[in-house]
Design an enzyme around this catalytic site. Structure first.
Site, mmCIF file in Angstrom:
data_model
loop_
_atom_site.group_PDB
_atom_site.id
_atom_site.type_symbol
_atom_site.label_atom_id
_atom_site.label_comp_id
_atom_site.label_asym_id
_atom_site.label_seq_id
_atom_site.Cartn_x
_atom_site.Cartn_y
_atom_site.Cartn_z
ATOM 1 N N HIS A 1 -27.258 35.756 35.818
ATOM 2 C CA HIS A 1 -26.035 35.668 36.775
ATOM 3 C C HIS A 1 -25.490 36.800 37.267
ATOM 4 C CE1 HIS A 1 -22.751 32.956 37.787
ATOM 5 N NE2 HIS A 1 -21.903 34.007 38.303
ATOM 6 N N HIS B 1 -24.147 39.312 40.666
ATOM 7 C CA HIS B 1 -23.749 39.280 42.086
ATOM 8 C C HIS B 1 -24.335 40.476 42.547
ATOM 9 C CE1 HIS B 1 -21.322 35.632 41.909
ATOM 10 N NE2 HIS B 1 -20.893 36.058 40.738
ATOM 11 N N GLY C 1 -14.080 39.489 47.003
ATOM 12 C CA GLY C 1 -13.537 39.216 48.383
ATOM 13 C C GLY C 1 -12.283 38.293 48.220
ATOM 14 N N TYR D 1 -20.705 29.285 46.217
ATOM 15 C CA TYR D 1 -19.377 28.264 45.918
ATOM 16 C C TYR D 1 -19.437 26.857 46.612
ATOM 17 C CZ TYR D 1 -16.684 31.210 42.466
ATOM 18 O OH TYR D 1 -16.418 31.806 41.517
ATOM 19 N N HIS E 1 -20.841 27.006 38.430
ATOM 20 C CA HIS E 1 -19.877 27.978 37.992
ATOM 21 C C HIS E 1 -18.474 26.939 37.684
ATOM 22 C CE1 HIS E 1 -16.189 30.861 38.796
ATOM 23 N NE2 HIS E 1 -15.581 29.579 39.198
ATOM 24 N N ARG F 1 -14.779 29.642 28.918
ATOM 25 C CA ARG F 1 -13.685 30.056 29.747
ATOM 26 C C ARG F 1 -12.376 29.507 29.082
ATOM 27 N NH1 ARG F 1 -12.527 31.803 35.143
ATOM 28 N NH2 ARG F 1 -15.054 31.403 35.903
ATOM 29 N N ASP G 1 -22.081 37.801 34.576
ATOM 30 C CA ASP G 1 -21.594 37.763 35.710
ATOM 31 C C ASP G 1 -21.234 39.126 36.480
ATOM 32 O OD1 ASP G 1 -20.073 36.484 37.788
ATOM 33 O OD2 ASP G 1 -18.480 35.967 36.712
ATOM 34 N N SER H 1 -15.951 39.539 40.717
ATOM 35 C CA SER H 1 -14.703 40.284 40.827
ATOM 36 C C SER H 1 -13.834 40.045 39.745
ATOM 37 C CB SER H 1 -14.149 39.761 42.194
ATOM 38 O OG SER H 1 -13.971 38.337 42.014
HETATM 39 ZN ZN ZN Z 1 -19.051 32.391 38.525
#
Ligand code: ZN
Length: 390
Positions: free
Chosen positions: A61, A63, A69, A130, A195, A227, A282, A286
Protein backbone atom coordinates in the site's frame (compact mmCIF):
# COMPACT_ATOMS: atom_id res chain seq x y z
CA UNK A 1 26.61 -12.13 -13.16
CA UNK A 2 26.78 -14.63 -10.30
CA UNK A 3 26.80 -13.62 -6.68
CA UNK A 4 27.36 -16.04 -3.82
CA UNK A 5 26.18 -14.97 -0.37
CA UNK A 6 27.95 -17.17 2.18
CA UNK A 7 27.61 -17.73 5.91
CA UNK A 8 24.34 -15.91 6.43
CA UNK A 9 21.65 -16.77 8.94
CA UNK A 10 18.72 -17.16 6.61
CA UNK A 11 15.10 -16.49 7.43
CA UNK A 12 13.31 -17.51 4.27
CA UNK A 13 11.08 -16.51 6.26
CA UNK A 14 11.47 -19.86 8.08
CA UNK A 15 14.98 -20.24 9.54
CA UNK A 16 17.48 -22.21 7.46
CA UNK A 17 20.73 -22.90 9.23
CA UNK A 18 24.19 -23.00 7.76
CA UNK A 19 23.27 -22.23 4.17
CA UNK A 20 24.52 -20.21 1.20
CA UNK A 21 22.47 -18.38 -1.40
CA UNK A 22 23.56 -18.27 -5.03
CA UNK A 23 22.17 -15.47 -7.22
CA UNK A 24 22.42 -15.73 -11.00
CA UNK A 25 21.35 -12.56 -12.79
CA UNK A 26 17.94 -11.65 -11.33
CA UNK A 27 17.05 -15.00 -9.74
CA UNK A 28 17.94 -17.06 -6.71
CA UNK A 29 19.59 -20.02 -8.43
CA UNK A 30 20.24 -22.18 -5.37
CA UNK A 31 19.89 -22.25 -1.60
CA UNK A 32 22.07 -24.87 0.02
CA UNK A 33 25.31 -25.86 1.69
CA UNK A 34 28.78 -25.35 0.22
CA UNK A 35 27.64 -23.71 -3.00
CA UNK A 36 30.34 -22.32 -5.30
CA UNK A 37 30.65 -20.16 -8.38
CA UNK A 38 31.75 -22.29 -11.33
CA UNK A 39 35.20 -21.31 -12.64
CA UNK A 40 33.83 -20.30 -16.05
CA UNK A 41 31.39 -17.75 -14.61
CA UNK A 42 32.06 -14.15 -13.66
CA UNK A 43 30.92 -13.52 -10.13
CA UNK A 44 31.68 -12.39 -6.63
CA UNK A 45 31.50 -13.93 -3.20
CA UNK A 46 30.28 -12.09 -0.16
CA UNK A 47 30.81 -13.34 3.37
CA UNK A 48 27.72 -12.40 5.41
CA UNK A 49 29.55 -13.20 8.67
CA UNK A 50 26.55 -14.74 10.35
CA UNK A 51 24.24 -11.78 9.76
CA UNK A 52 20.58 -12.27 8.97
CA UNK A 53 19.43 -12.54 5.34
CA UNK A 54 15.71 -12.08 4.71
CA UNK A 55 13.49 -11.71 1.62
CA UNK A 56 13.08 -8.19 0.26
CA UNK A 57 10.11 -6.48 1.89
CA UNK A 58 6.78 -6.23 0.04
CA UNK A 59 4.77 -3.10 0.75
CA UNK A 60 1.17 -3.61 -0.32
CA UNK A 61 0.00 0.00 0.00
CA UNK A 62 2.08 2.91 -1.30
CA UNK A 63 0.93 6.08 -3.05
CA UNK A 64 3.78 5.86 -5.55
CA UNK A 65 2.63 8.73 -7.76
CA UNK A 66 1.75 10.82 -4.72
CA UNK A 67 -1.31 10.89 -2.50
CA UNK A 68 -2.80 13.77 -0.58
CA UNK A 69 -4.61 16.75 -2.00
CA UNK A 70 -7.06 17.06 0.92
CA UNK A 71 -5.96 20.66 1.45
CA UNK A 72 -5.88 21.89 -2.12
CA UNK A 73 -3.27 21.87 -4.88
CA UNK A 74 -0.30 22.64 -2.62
CA UNK A 75 -1.07 19.56 -0.53
CA UNK A 76 -0.59 17.15 -3.44
CA UNK A 77 2.31 14.86 -2.57
CA UNK A 78 5.09 14.41 -5.15
CA UNK A 79 5.97 11.02 -6.68
CA UNK A 80 8.01 8.67 -4.55
CA UNK A 81 11.66 8.20 -5.50
CA UNK A 82 13.35 4.84 -5.94
CA UNK A 83 15.83 5.16 -3.08
CA UNK A 84 13.07 6.05 -0.59
CA UNK A 85 11.79 2.50 -1.13
CA UNK A 86 15.07 0.61 -1.44
CA UNK A 87 16.60 2.31 1.62
CA UNK A 88 13.52 1.05 3.49
CA UNK A 89 14.28 -2.52 2.37
CA UNK A 90 11.28 -2.56 0.03
CA UNK A 91 11.87 -4.42 -3.24
CA UNK A 92 8.24 -4.96 -4.25
CA UNK A 93 5.56 -2.34 -3.98
CA UNK A 94 1.84 -2.14 -4.77
CA UNK A 95 0.89 1.37 -5.89
CA UNK A 96 -2.57 2.88 -5.60
CA UNK A 97 -4.64 6.05 -5.79
CA UNK A 98 -6.47 7.50 -2.79
CA UNK A 99 -8.70 10.52 -2.22
CA UNK A 100 -7.73 12.32 -5.41
CA UNK A 101 -8.41 10.55 -8.70
CA UNK A 102 -9.25 13.77 -10.49
CA UNK A 103 -5.76 15.24 -10.79
CA UNK A 104 -4.33 11.67 -10.61
CA UNK A 105 -5.24 8.82 -12.92
CA UNK A 106 -4.80 5.07 -13.18
CA UNK A 107 -2.71 5.75 -16.31
CA UNK A 108 -0.34 7.97 -14.33
CA UNK A 109 -0.14 5.31 -11.61
CA UNK A 110 0.65 2.58 -14.14
CA UNK A 111 3.39 4.59 -15.78
CA UNK A 112 4.94 5.46 -12.40
CA UNK A 113 4.88 1.73 -11.55
CA UNK A 114 6.64 1.01 -14.84
CA UNK A 115 9.20 3.72 -14.08
CA UNK A 116 10.08 2.15 -10.71
CA UNK A 117 10.25 -1.26 -12.37
CA UNK A 118 12.63 0.19 -14.96
CA UNK A 119 14.76 1.61 -12.14
CA UNK A 120 15.14 -1.83 -10.58
CA UNK A 121 12.35 -2.91 -8.22
CA UNK A 122 9.09 -4.82 -8.80
CA UNK A 123 5.73 -3.07 -8.91
CA UNK A 124 2.03 -3.84 -9.09
CA UNK A 125 -0.98 -1.55 -8.88
CA UNK A 126 -4.62 -1.43 -7.90
CA UNK A 127 -7.03 0.04 -10.41
CA UNK A 128 -9.61 2.45 -8.96
CA UNK A 129 -9.33 4.88 -6.04
CA UNK A 130 -11.58 6.06 -3.17
CA UNK A 131 -14.26 6.81 -5.76
CA UNK A 132 -17.16 4.71 -6.94
CA UNK A 133 -17.64 4.05 -9.82
CA UNK A 134 -13.95 3.25 -9.79
CA UNK A 135 -11.76 5.11 -12.26
CA UNK A 136 -10.04 2.65 -14.60
CA UNK A 137 -7.72 2.72 -17.59
CA UNK A 138 -9.54 0.39 -20.00
CA UNK A 139 -13.10 1.37 -19.08
CA UNK A 140 -13.96 -1.37 -16.58
CA UNK A 141 -12.19 -3.06 -13.67
CA UNK A 142 -12.56 -6.40 -15.45
CA UNK A 143 -10.72 -5.17 -18.50
CA UNK A 144 -7.97 -3.60 -16.38
CA UNK A 145 -7.48 -6.92 -14.55
CA UNK A 146 -7.46 -8.93 -17.75
CA UNK A 147 -5.40 -6.68 -20.01
CA UNK A 148 -2.94 -4.89 -17.69
CA UNK A 149 -0.38 -7.23 -16.15
CA UNK A 150 0.38 -4.97 -13.19
CA UNK A 151 -3.24 -4.65 -12.02
CA UNK A 152 -3.97 -7.09 -9.17
CA UNK A 153 -7.30 -5.72 -7.93
CA UNK A 154 -9.26 -2.60 -7.07
CA UNK A 155 -8.30 -0.09 -4.41
CA UNK A 156 -8.22 1.67 -2.25
CA UNK A 157 -12.01 1.76 -2.02
CA UNK A 158 -12.89 4.02 0.90
CA UNK A 159 -15.53 2.92 3.43
CA UNK A 160 -16.76 4.46 6.69
CA UNK A 161 -14.87 7.67 6.03
CA UNK A 162 -16.09 11.21 5.38
CA UNK A 163 -13.86 11.19 2.26
CA UNK A 164 -15.49 8.01 0.95
CA UNK A 165 -17.79 8.04 -2.10
CA UNK A 166 -20.37 6.54 0.31
CA UNK A 167 -21.04 3.51 -1.92
CA UNK A 168 -24.35 1.74 -1.56
CA UNK A 169 -24.33 -1.99 -0.93
CA UNK A 170 -25.41 -2.79 -4.50
CA UNK A 171 -22.58 -0.68 -5.92
CA UNK A 172 -20.06 -2.45 -3.73
CA UNK A 173 -21.49 -5.85 -4.70
CA UNK A 174 -21.13 -5.03 -8.38
CA UNK A 175 -17.58 -3.79 -7.87
CA UNK A 176 -16.56 -6.95 -6.01
CA UNK A 177 -18.19 -9.13 -8.67
CA UNK A 178 -16.43 -7.21 -11.39
CA UNK A 179 -13.08 -7.74 -9.66
CA UNK A 180 -13.77 -11.41 -8.97
CA UNK A 181 -14.57 -12.30 -12.56
CA UNK A 182 -11.81 -10.08 -13.95
CA UNK A 183 -9.35 -11.83 -11.65
CA UNK A 184 -10.44 -15.22 -12.91
CA UNK A 185 -10.07 -14.30 -16.57
CA UNK A 186 -6.84 -12.42 -15.94
CA UNK A 187 -5.45 -15.01 -13.46
CA UNK A 188 -4.89 -12.48 -10.70
CA UNK A 189 -5.53 -12.38 -6.95
CA UNK A 190 -8.42 -10.00 -7.61
CA UNK A 191 -8.27 -8.15 -4.31
CA UNK A 192 -10.76 -5.50 -3.27
CA UNK A 193 -8.48 -3.35 -1.12
CA UNK A 194 -10.60 -1.38 1.34
CA UNK A 195 -9.48 1.87 2.93
CA UNK A 196 -11.24 1.86 6.30
CA UNK A 197 -11.99 5.23 7.90
CA UNK A 198 -12.86 5.78 11.54
CA UNK A 199 -16.65 5.85 10.99
CA UNK A 200 -18.82 3.79 13.32
CA UNK A 201 -20.14 1.63 10.48
CA UNK A 202 -16.78 -0.11 10.17
CA UNK A 203 -17.07 -3.19 7.94
CA UNK A 204 -20.90 -3.26 8.13
CA UNK A 205 -21.35 -3.12 4.34
CA UNK A 206 -18.84 -5.91 3.78
CA UNK A 207 -20.57 -8.21 6.32
CA UNK A 208 -23.85 -7.54 4.50
CA UNK A 209 -22.24 -8.22 1.15
CA UNK A 210 -20.83 -11.52 2.41
CA UNK A 211 -24.29 -12.51 3.69
CA UNK A 212 -26.08 -11.62 0.50
CA UNK A 213 -23.69 -12.77 -2.23
CA UNK A 214 -21.51 -15.77 -3.03
CA UNK A 215 -18.36 -13.65 -3.10
CA UNK A 216 -15.78 -15.16 -0.70
CA UNK A 217 -14.35 -13.21 2.21
CA UNK A 218 -10.83 -13.78 0.88
CA UNK A 219 -11.54 -11.34 -1.94
CA UNK A 220 -11.29 -8.43 0.51
CA UNK A 221 -8.23 -6.92 2.16
CA UNK A 222 -9.34 -4.15 4.53
CA UNK A 223 -6.51 -1.86 5.59
CA UNK A 224 -5.86 0.74 8.33
CA UNK A 225 -7.62 -1.75 10.65
CA UNK A 226 -5.56 -0.48 13.58
CA UNK A 227 -7.12 2.99 13.19
CA UNK A 228 -9.52 2.65 16.14
CA UNK A 229 -10.20 0.14 18.92
CA UNK A 230 -13.55 -0.84 17.45
CA UNK A 231 -12.12 -1.31 13.96
CA UNK A 232 -9.33 -3.43 15.41
CA UNK A 233 -11.85 -5.61 17.21
CA UNK A 234 -13.82 -5.98 14.00
CA UNK A 235 -10.61 -6.78 12.13
CA UNK A 236 -9.99 -9.68 14.50
CA UNK A 237 -13.52 -10.95 13.84
CA UNK A 238 -12.89 -10.64 10.11
CA UNK A 239 -9.64 -12.58 10.48
CA UNK A 240 -11.35 -15.28 12.53
CA UNK A 241 -14.05 -15.55 9.85
CA UNK A 242 -11.34 -16.43 7.31
CA UNK A 243 -10.60 -12.91 6.03
CA UNK A 244 -7.43 -10.87 5.74
CA UNK A 245 -6.17 -8.19 8.10
CA UNK A 246 -3.86 -5.39 6.95
CA UNK A 247 -2.55 -2.91 9.50
CA UNK A 248 -0.77 0.35 8.81
CA UNK A 249 2.72 1.12 10.09
CA UNK A 250 3.93 4.52 11.24
CA UNK A 251 0.78 5.54 13.10
CA UNK A 252 2.78 7.29 15.79
CA UNK A 253 -0.14 9.50 16.86
CA UNK A 254 -2.30 6.48 17.68
CA UNK A 255 -2.57 5.04 21.19
CA UNK A 256 0.37 2.68 21.75
CA UNK A 257 -1.87 -0.40 21.77
CA UNK A 258 -3.01 0.38 18.20
CA UNK A 259 0.46 0.81 16.77
CA UNK A 260 1.85 -2.04 14.69
CA UNK A 261 4.34 -3.49 17.23
CA UNK A 262 1.69 -3.76 19.97
CA UNK A 263 -0.95 -5.09 17.58
CA UNK A 264 1.40 -7.82 16.34
CA UNK A 265 2.17 -8.66 19.97
CA UNK A 266 -1.53 -8.88 20.86
CA UNK A 267 -2.27 -11.04 17.81
CA UNK A 268 0.63 -13.35 18.64
CA UNK A 269 -0.55 -13.76 22.23
CA UNK A 270 -3.98 -14.79 20.97
CA UNK A 271 -2.53 -17.20 18.41
CA UNK A 272 -3.85 -15.07 15.54
CA UNK A 273 -0.59 -14.03 13.90
CA UNK A 274 -1.09 -16.45 11.03
CA UNK A 275 -0.78 -16.34 7.26
CA UNK A 276 -3.49 -13.74 6.65
CA UNK A 277 -2.02 -10.85 8.64
CA UNK A 278 -0.06 -8.24 6.68
CA UNK A 279 1.51 -4.85 7.40
CA UNK A 280 1.81 -1.98 4.92
CA UNK A 281 3.18 1.56 5.15
CA UNK A 282 0.66 3.85 3.37
CA UNK A 283 3.83 5.67 2.33
CA UNK A 284 3.52 8.87 0.35
CA UNK A 285 -0.04 9.22 1.60
CA UNK A 286 -1.00 12.44 3.32
CA UNK A 287 -1.83 11.34 6.91
CA UNK A 288 -4.42 14.10 7.34
CA UNK A 289 -6.05 14.77 10.70
CA UNK A 290 -9.55 16.18 10.89
CA UNK A 291 -11.48 17.63 13.80
CA UNK A 292 -14.91 16.16 14.73
CA UNK A 293 -16.56 18.59 12.26
CA UNK A 294 -14.44 17.23 9.41
CA UNK A 295 -12.13 20.26 9.18
CA UNK A 296 -8.52 19.51 8.32
CA UNK A 297 -6.25 20.40 11.22
CA UNK A 298 -2.95 18.82 10.13
CA UNK A 299 -1.44 17.15 7.09
CA UNK A 300 1.85 15.29 6.72
CA UNK A 301 3.41 12.66 4.49
CA UNK A 302 3.96 8.97 5.22
CA UNK A 303 7.41 7.40 4.88
CA UNK A 304 8.12 3.85 3.66
CA UNK A 305 10.83 3.58 6.33
CA UNK A 306 8.17 3.02 9.01
CA UNK A 307 7.45 -0.46 7.63
CA UNK A 308 10.68 -2.08 8.78
CA UNK A 309 11.00 0.35 11.74
CA UNK A 310 7.74 -1.00 13.21
CA UNK A 311 8.61 -4.63 12.45
CA UNK A 312 12.01 -4.14 14.07
CA UNK A 313 10.38 -2.60 17.14
CA UNK A 314 8.01 -5.57 17.37
CA UNK A 315 11.02 -7.90 17.32
CA UNK A 316 13.16 -5.97 19.80
CA UNK A 317 10.51 -4.73 22.22
CA UNK A 318 8.22 -7.73 22.40
CA UNK A 319 10.70 -10.46 21.41
CA UNK A 320 8.12 -11.89 19.02
CA UNK A 321 9.06 -14.94 16.92
CA UNK A 322 11.21 -13.60 14.09
CA UNK A 323 9.67 -15.77 11.37
CA UNK A 324 6.06 -14.97 12.29
CA UNK A 325 6.64 -11.22 12.27
CA UNK A 326 8.80 -11.26 9.14
CA UNK A 327 6.03 -13.05 7.23
CA UNK A 328 3.70 -10.06 7.62
CA UNK A 329 5.90 -8.03 5.25
CA UNK A 330 7.15 -10.86 2.99
CA UNK A 331 5.57 -14.29 2.47
CA UNK A 332 2.07 -13.41 3.72
CA UNK A 333 1.83 -10.42 1.37
CA UNK A 334 3.08 -12.52 -1.55
CA UNK A 335 0.51 -15.22 -0.79
CA UNK A 336 -2.46 -12.90 -0.22
CA UNK A 337 -1.73 -10.90 -3.38
CA UNK A 338 -0.54 -13.98 -5.31
CA UNK A 339 2.85 -12.59 -6.23
CA UNK A 340 4.34 -15.95 -7.19
CA UNK A 341 8.09 -15.41 -7.23
CA UNK A 342 8.17 -13.00 -4.29
CA UNK A 343 8.38 -13.05 -0.51
CA UNK A 344 10.55 -16.13 0.02
CA UNK A 345 14.21 -17.04 -0.27
CA UNK A 346 14.06 -20.14 -2.42
CA UNK A 347 15.53 -21.35 -5.70
CA UNK A 348 13.67 -19.96 -8.69
CA UNK A 349 12.35 -16.88 -6.91
CA UNK A 350 13.42 -13.36 -7.77
CA UNK A 351 16.66 -12.38 -6.05
CA UNK A 352 15.08 -9.81 -3.72
CA UNK A 353 17.08 -9.89 -0.51
CA UNK A 354 17.86 -7.79 2.54
CA UNK A 355 20.80 -8.23 4.90
CA UNK A 356 20.25 -7.09 8.48
CA UNK A 357 22.82 -6.01 11.03
CA UNK A 358 22.85 -7.80 14.36
CA UNK A 359 20.50 -5.18 15.79
CA UNK A 360 18.07 -5.86 12.90
CA UNK A 361 18.79 -2.57 11.16
CA UNK A 362 18.85 -2.66 7.35
CA UNK A 363 22.29 -2.98 5.82
CA UNK A 364 22.28 -4.29 2.23
CA UNK A 365 19.39 -4.58 -0.23
CA UNK A 366 19.28 -6.48 -3.53
CA UNK A 367 16.37 -6.25 -5.95
CA UNK A 368 16.20 -8.75 -8.79
CA UNK A 369 19.89 -9.49 -8.21
CA UNK A 370 20.96 -5.86 -8.39
CA UNK A 371 22.75 -4.44 -5.36
CA UNK A 372 20.54 -1.42 -4.59
CA UNK A 373 21.70 -0.41 -1.10
CA UNK A 374 25.09 -1.10 0.43
CA UNK A 375 25.80 -0.41 4.10
CA UNK A 376 22.61 1.65 4.29
CA UNK A 377 23.51 3.90 1.33
CA UNK A 378 21.92 3.61 -2.12
CA UNK A 379 24.18 2.33 -4.90
CA UNK A 380 21.40 2.77 -7.45
CA UNK A 381 19.39 5.98 -7.69
CA UNK A 382 16.18 6.85 -9.50
CA UNK A 383 16.60 8.57 -12.87
CA UNK A 384 16.39 12.15 -11.59
CA UNK A 385 17.19 11.73 -7.90
CA UNK A 386 20.66 13.22 -8.14
CA UNK A 387 20.10 15.47 -11.13
CA UNK A 388 18.11 18.30 -9.58
CA UNK A 389 20.29 21.39 -9.98
CA UNK A 390 20.34 24.09 -7.34
ZN1 ZN B 1 -6.08 4.65 2.89
Amino acid sequence: MWRLLKNGRIFAPEPIEDTDVLIVEDKIAAVGKSLFIPPFAAGEELDLEGQILIPGLIDGHVHICGGGGENGPASRIPEIQLSQLTEAGITTVVGLLGTDSVTRSVGELLVKARALEGEGITTYIYSGSYRIPAPTLMGTLQEDLVFIDKVIGAGEIALSDHRSAQPQLAELERLAAEVRVGAMIGKKAGIVHLHMGDGERGLKLIWELLNQTEIPITQFVPTHMNRTHSLMAEGIKFLQAGGHLDITAGCDDFPAELQVPAVLHALEERGLLGDRVTVSSDANGSLPQFDPQGNLIRIGVGSPAVLWRDIRTALLKYKLPFEQVLKTVTANVADVLRLGSKGRIKAGNDADLVLLDRDYSLRHVWAKGQWMVQDGTPRVWGTYERKIQG
